[in-house]
Motif scaffolding. Structure first.
Motif, short mmCIF file in Angstrom:
data_model
loop_
_atom_site.label_atom_id
_atom_site.label_comp_id
_atom_site.label_asym_id
_atom_site.label_seq_id
_atom_site.Cartn_x
_atom_site.Cartn_y
_atom_site.Cartn_z
N VAL A 485 0.85 -1.19 0.00
CA VAL A 485 0.00 0.00 0.00
C VAL A 485 0.88 1.24 0.00
N PHE A 486 0.54 2.20 -0.88
CA PHE A 486 1.34 3.41 -1.02
C PHE A 486 0.44 4.62 -1.22
N HIS A 487 0.94 5.78 -0.82
CA HIS A 487 0.21 7.01 -1.14
C HIS A 487 0.17 7.18 -2.66
N LEU A 488 -0.91 7.73 -3.14
CA LEU A 488 -1.07 7.99 -4.57
C LEU A 488 -0.32 9.25 -4.96
N GLY A 489 0.51 9.14 -6.00
CA GLY A 489 1.34 10.26 -6.42
C GLY A 489 0.56 11.36 -7.11
N LEU A 490 1.18 12.51 -7.17
CA LEU A 490 0.59 13.68 -7.83
C LEU A 490 1.71 14.47 -8.50
N THR A 491 1.59 14.67 -9.80
CA THR A 491 2.56 15.49 -10.53
C THR A 491 2.03 16.92 -10.60
N ARG A 492 2.76 17.83 -10.03
CA ARG A 492 2.34 19.24 -10.05
C ARG A 492 2.96 19.93 -11.26
N ILE A 493 2.11 20.62 -12.02
CA ILE A 493 2.59 21.35 -13.19
C ILE A 493 2.51 22.84 -12.93
N ILE A 494 3.24 23.58 -13.71
CA ILE A 494 3.28 25.03 -13.56
C ILE A 494 1.89 25.60 -13.81
N SER A 495 1.45 26.52 -12.97
CA SER A 495 0.10 27.07 -13.11
C SER A 495 0.06 28.10 -14.24
N ASP A 496 -1.10 28.19 -14.88
CA ASP A 496 -1.27 29.15 -15.97
C ASP A 496 -1.10 30.58 -15.46
N ASN A 550 7.03 16.93 -7.63
CA ASN A 550 6.24 15.74 -7.31
C ASN A 550 5.64 15.87 -5.93
N ASP A 551 4.45 15.36 -5.79
CA ASP A 551 3.76 15.42 -4.50
C ASP A 551 2.94 14.15 -4.38
N GLY A 552 2.07 14.11 -3.42
CA GLY A 552 1.19 12.97 -3.23
C GLY A 552 -0.12 13.40 -2.63
N LEU A 553 -1.07 12.51 -2.65
CA LEU A 553 -2.40 12.78 -2.11
C LEU A 553 -2.55 12.01 -0.81
N HIS A 554 -2.40 12.72 0.30
CA HIS A 554 -2.50 12.06 1.60
C HIS A 554 -3.93 11.59 1.81
N ASP A 568 6.19 -3.66 -10.72
CA ASP A 568 5.36 -4.05 -11.86
C ASP A 568 4.53 -2.88 -12.37
N PHE A 569 4.36 -1.85 -11.54
CA PHE A 569 3.42 -0.78 -11.88
C PHE A 569 4.02 0.62 -11.89
N THR A 570 4.93 0.89 -10.96
CA THR A 570 5.37 2.28 -10.80
C THR A 570 6.62 2.37 -9.94
N PRO A 571 7.47 3.35 -10.20
CA PRO A 571 8.52 3.68 -9.23
C PRO A 571 7.90 4.33 -7.99
N LEU A 572 8.71 4.48 -6.95
CA LEU A 572 8.23 5.06 -5.70
C LEU A 572 9.14 6.22 -5.28
N THR A 586 3.60 6.66 -4.88
CA THR A 586 3.81 6.24 -6.26
C THR A 586 4.24 7.43 -7.11
N LEU A 587 5.12 7.18 -8.06
CA LEU A 587 5.50 8.25 -8.99
C LEU A 587 4.37 8.52 -9.97
N PHE A 588 3.69 7.47 -10.40
CA PHE A 588 2.56 7.64 -11.31
C PHE A 588 1.33 8.11 -10.54
N ASP A 589 0.44 8.84 -11.22
CA ASP A 589 -0.70 9.45 -10.55
C ASP A 589 -1.98 8.65 -10.76
N LYS A 590 -3.10 9.23 -10.31
CA LYS A 590 -4.40 8.55 -10.37
C LYS A 590 -4.81 8.23 -11.81
N GLU A 591 -4.54 9.15 -12.73
CA GLU A 591 -4.93 8.93 -14.12
C GLU A 591 -4.23 7.71 -14.69
N ALA A 592 -3.00 7.47 -14.24
CA ALA A 592 -2.24 6.33 -14.76
C ALA A 592 -2.61 5.03 -14.08
#
Length: 863
Positions: A485-496, A550-554, A568-572, A586-592
């Motif tokens: 079990v791992f926290h779900l990752g979140l990739t933060r992008i530059i805001s508009d 990179n961040d995560g969703l607590h 098998d699924f993602t780096p950490l 997880t390095l990969f996010d919810k969409e992945a």
């Protein structure tokens, strides 16, 4: 005519920029916007351009990350593109233990599934292992995990180019080169920064740069290794260098003055290497890279299909628990509506492998309930009858009904007379004379399960008390194992907004001569004449989507099946240092990952802490509160507090400050429609959400006031559509299909319209369905509204205990210091907040606490 102000400039470039070579190259070294502050090239543009040019393959080699992989696969699959994605990464390589220094970059290309696992392992190690330089990996670890991967020597930042530039001995160069599977050469413009680098005094001209490439080719031939020409691509087109240099200046890195790291066509690349001879140039640009491609299998970055955890005897456990509770509630012989619903849900859950998912949630929620705390169901799980029976939720989704707690007599009402069981009149059991319980929230099976299976495990989300958050995570570890079990990752992008402000400031502050000096080579390609407005728009578009961190969703967790592991699924990586819970992300996010793995969504809800304190202070249990209390409903509908007038308060609170439902339309609709029951209160909330999502507003208040419809028939949720149509004689499967189209904004077809008219569905109803843009499910908010009602009940009937419990749960130490100082201090702090105007999230929370404290003092209560 194409001008600098033409909005179709990108389309112009795309049309004229193509690869006309008969034998086309492939690119083996390219970075995307996921490469932290190093690229402004989107994955989609990169792959689609290469596919349009007729390339056989492209590689993705972002620096120290693989976050672009899932999107890359999606681009190929959705576009049905005939191109192979080579999954790779540029790694920062460090010497072994006895020589802790950075050797330079190396490029990893994945050959097969074993190589992909090793790459994910390498990424994890580079992100987690302590190192002098962030995200570096030792040469020794690369060697240990080398199965299934190819190592390339990289470009200017690679150890081989640096060693040649510093004129190391030929023996040393051969030893360095021999470590790699293939050697890279790049256009000399990519090496231009070496000319001005004081560490390489022997590099002073373009000819010196060409000699570097000649030496690499010589070494490759001596060692019988492929030599390949790569672009070290950072942007798609030459003019995009403007944006890449903007990032470089922000980071105080070297600028790419020559604008060379764009995606080059085959002919462009061949021209760059003609000084090696025509045959050698062809080998480097076309033949050898395609040999590399042939060594690489077509793989997927994340295993396809859904991979759920499997607990021992989960099918039998869920079935037994469900039937045991059903018989306890409804008797030995289950009513037909109960038996049919239970059989249908269990068949679906078991056949699609979701028993373990339900059992995990059952075990987790049970542990919290055993300690006297409540939970809140979010999303769609409240519409599952099995979830209710196994006590994942406290919401019974069956139609409204009476039920005897003594003899299990039950009587269902399915004709639409009543929306919820709470609306039913009080009655005594006709068999034993006991007062009948009232239950049922009328939520069809299809809301959660769809036509024949659960749409996504993400549809299960349970809110837990803040005070029990550590225990919740501890229970999850015990149930599933910490390595699963791992926290779900979140990739933060530059805001508009950041892009707009920073680019605007950048262009305003830069001297025009300096701007031309830095960007002149590339800006002239689109006729730059000093017009900053066009440059602003151009840069904003290219910078959109650039990764910043990179961040995560607590509270958002990913579960790995027992027979597989994270590689098998993602780096950490490690995030949430402030929580210090020892978990990885997880390095990969919810969409992945959301469709492939079970997601455990366990947000905290402080209102549950308030409920617990109120139960302890009042000895009135929240589960015993009747949802038909007139005074409570009056408080909810008025939005105010008895005995409080506006003049008493600096900023008067309302009940929605407490229960978090301050939507713009909610208060207005409550005051206008004036619901008479909890079910109508829930309907009005659904209407406020629907109104908020409208493209064309449906004026439900006017429909009700004119008599065209009543509150029962008004459309406030997905359930309202389906249950209404079924009552009108539409088959359930057809009603479900119509509901799906309506809730997605697809409206009603001509054929369906005729069918509805034939079943006496009124025009106002059909027209409303046509105008709906999106419909929420009642299951998504029924749990929260129930808790809101319970809090309002305590405020009405136990006001002093309510204020104390609320303040104890929500106030931090600084808030408590203010509140304990008394009414005048609270009012002073409120005045200060009022003068600030636009409050951030922390100050908004402080405002809510102080408003409640002010109200408490005005009503004569204290701490």
């Amino acid at each position: 005519m194409i001008t600098k102000n033409n909005y179709y400039f990108d389309e112009y470039i795309a049309f004229f920029n193509t690869d006309t070579a008969l034998n086309k190259r492939v690119e083996l070294n390219a970075q995307t916007k996921m490469s932290l502050n190093n690229s402004v090239m989107s994955v989609k543009d990169y792959i689609e351009t290469a596919a349009r040019w007729g390339w056989k393959a492209v590689a993705i080699t972002d620096i120290c990350t693989v976050e672009a992989f899932p999107e890359a696969r999606q681009v190929v699959d959705l576009g049905k593109l005939d191109i192979k994605i080579i999954y790779g990464m540029k790694v920062c390589m460090e010497g072994d233990t006895w020589e802790q220094h950075v050797l330079g970059h190396a490029v990893i290309l994945v050959k097969n599934s074993a190589g992909l696992r090793n790459l994910y392992k390498i990424v994890t190690l580079s992100l987690l292992e302590p190192c002098d330089i962030d995200h570096c990996i030792s040469k020794k670890i690369l060697q240990i995990n080398r199965e299934g991967i190819l190592l390339g020597s990289a470009g200017m930042d690679g150890e081989l180019v640096r060693a040649i530039a510093s004129q190391q001995s030929n023996d040393n160069l051969l030893e360095i080169a021999d470590f790699y599977d293939y050697l890279e050469i790049q256009p000399i413009d990519n090496y231009a920064a070496l000319i001005d680098d004081v560490d390489y005094p022997n590099i002073s001209s373009d000819e010196d740069l060409r000699e570097i490439n000649r030496k690499i080719v010589e070494l490759a031939k001596t060692l019988d290794k492929p030599f390949v020409a790569t672009g070290d691509v950072r942007y798609l087109r030459p003019e995009d260098n403007v944006c890449r240099n903007f990032i470089a200046i922000e980071l105080e890195e070297n600028l790419d003055i020559r604008g060379s790291q764009f995606l080059r066509t085959t002919d462009d690349m061949l021209e760059n290497f003609m000084y090696l001879g025509k045959a050698t140039a062809f080998d480097a640009v076309v033949y050898n890279p395609r040999r590399i491609v042939d060594m690489i299998e077509d793989i997927v970055p994340i295993p396809e299909g859904t991979h759920l955890p499997v607990l021992p005897n989960a099918d039998e456990s869920i079935e037994n628990i469900s039937y045991e509770m059903a018989h306890k509630l409804y008797g030995k012989k289950l009513p037909a509506v109960v038996e049919t619903r239970l059989t249908k849900e269990l068949k679906n859950i078991i056949n699609h492998g979701y028993s373990s998912v339900f059992l995990i949630w059952h075990t987790l929620v049970k542990k919290i309930h055993e300690r006297g705390y409540h939970t809140i169901p979010y999303k769609f799980i409240a519409s599952s009858f099995v979830a209710y029976l196994v006590k994942i939720t406290d919401i019974n989704p069956l139609p409204p009904h009476w039920r005897c707690p003594e003899c299990q007599y039950s009587e269902f009402v399915s004709d639409g007379t009543y929306m919820f069981g709470t609306d039913l009149p009080n009655r005594d059991c006709p068999h034993c004379g006991k007062r009948l319980g009232k239950d049922g929230y009328d939520m069809p099976y299809e809301i959660f399960f769809g036509d024949d299976h659960i749409k996504s495990t993400e549809m299960i989300e349970i809110g837990f008390p803040y005070e029990r958050k550590d225990a919740v995570f501890s229970h999850i570890k015990q149930i599933l194992g910490q390595d699963k079990v791992f926290h779900l990752g979140l990739t933060r992008i530059i805001s508009d907004k950041y892009i707009f402000l920073e680019v605007q400031s950048y262009l305003e502050n830069m001297d025009k001569e300096r701007l031309t000096e830095v960007f002149g080579h590339t800006l002239t390609k689109f006729h730059y004449n000093g017009d900053d407005e066009y440059v602003q728009r151009f840069m904003e578009k290219r910078l959109h989507g650039v990764k910043v961190s990179n961040d995560g969703l607590h509270g958002q967790l990913v579960v790995i099946p027992q027979n597989m592991d994270s590689n098998d699924f993602t780096p950490l990586l490690r995030t949430f240092e402030k929580y210090d819970d020892g978990w990885l992300t997880t390095l990969f996010d919810k969409e992945a990952l959301g469709c492939q793995l079970m997601l455990l969504s366990v947000p905290v809800a402080r209102e549950l802490d308030v409920l617990k304190k109120l139960e302890e202070k009042t000895e009135c249990m929240a589960s015993d509160i009747s949802l038909d209390d007139v005074d409570t409903l009056s408080l909810l509908c008025s939005g105010g507090t008895p005995g409080i007038v506006d003049e008493d308060c600096i900023m008067s609170p309302d009940i929605f400050d407490i229960v978090y439902f301050g939507l713009p339309d909610f208060s207005r609709l409550l005051s206008k429609i004036k619901p008479n029951s909890f079910s109508e209160f829930v309907k009005v909330y659904g209407l406020s959400l629907r109104q908020y999502m409208m493209i064309k507003k449906i004026n439900t208040e006017e429909l009700i006031s004119s008599g065209l419809c009543n509150i029962n028939d008004a459309i406030g949720s997905r359930e309202d559509v389906m249950t209404y149509l079924i009552r009108k004689g539409i088959e359930p499967i057809k009603a479900a299909h119509i509901m799906e189209n309506v809730r997605r904004g697809k409206g009603i077809s001509k054929h369906t319209r005729k069918m509805l008219k034939a079943h006496d569905i009124p025009d106002w109803y059909i027209n409303s369905c046509q105008k709906i843009y999106y419909l929420h499910s009642r299951a998504q908010f029924i749990g929260r509204l129930t808790v809101s009602y319970q809090l309002a009940y305590y405020k009405v009937h136990y006001p002093e205990e309510f204020y104390r419990a609320y303040i104890e749960s929500f106030a931090d130490e600084s808030d408590m210091d203010v509140i304990k100082d008394g009414k005048n201090r609270v009012q002073d702090e409120l005045n200060k907040l009022k003068d600030i105007g636009d409050l951030d999230e922390d100050l908004q929370d402080k405002l809510k606490i102080l408003k409640i404290a002010q109200e408490m003092y005005i009503r004569g209560y204290t701490l």
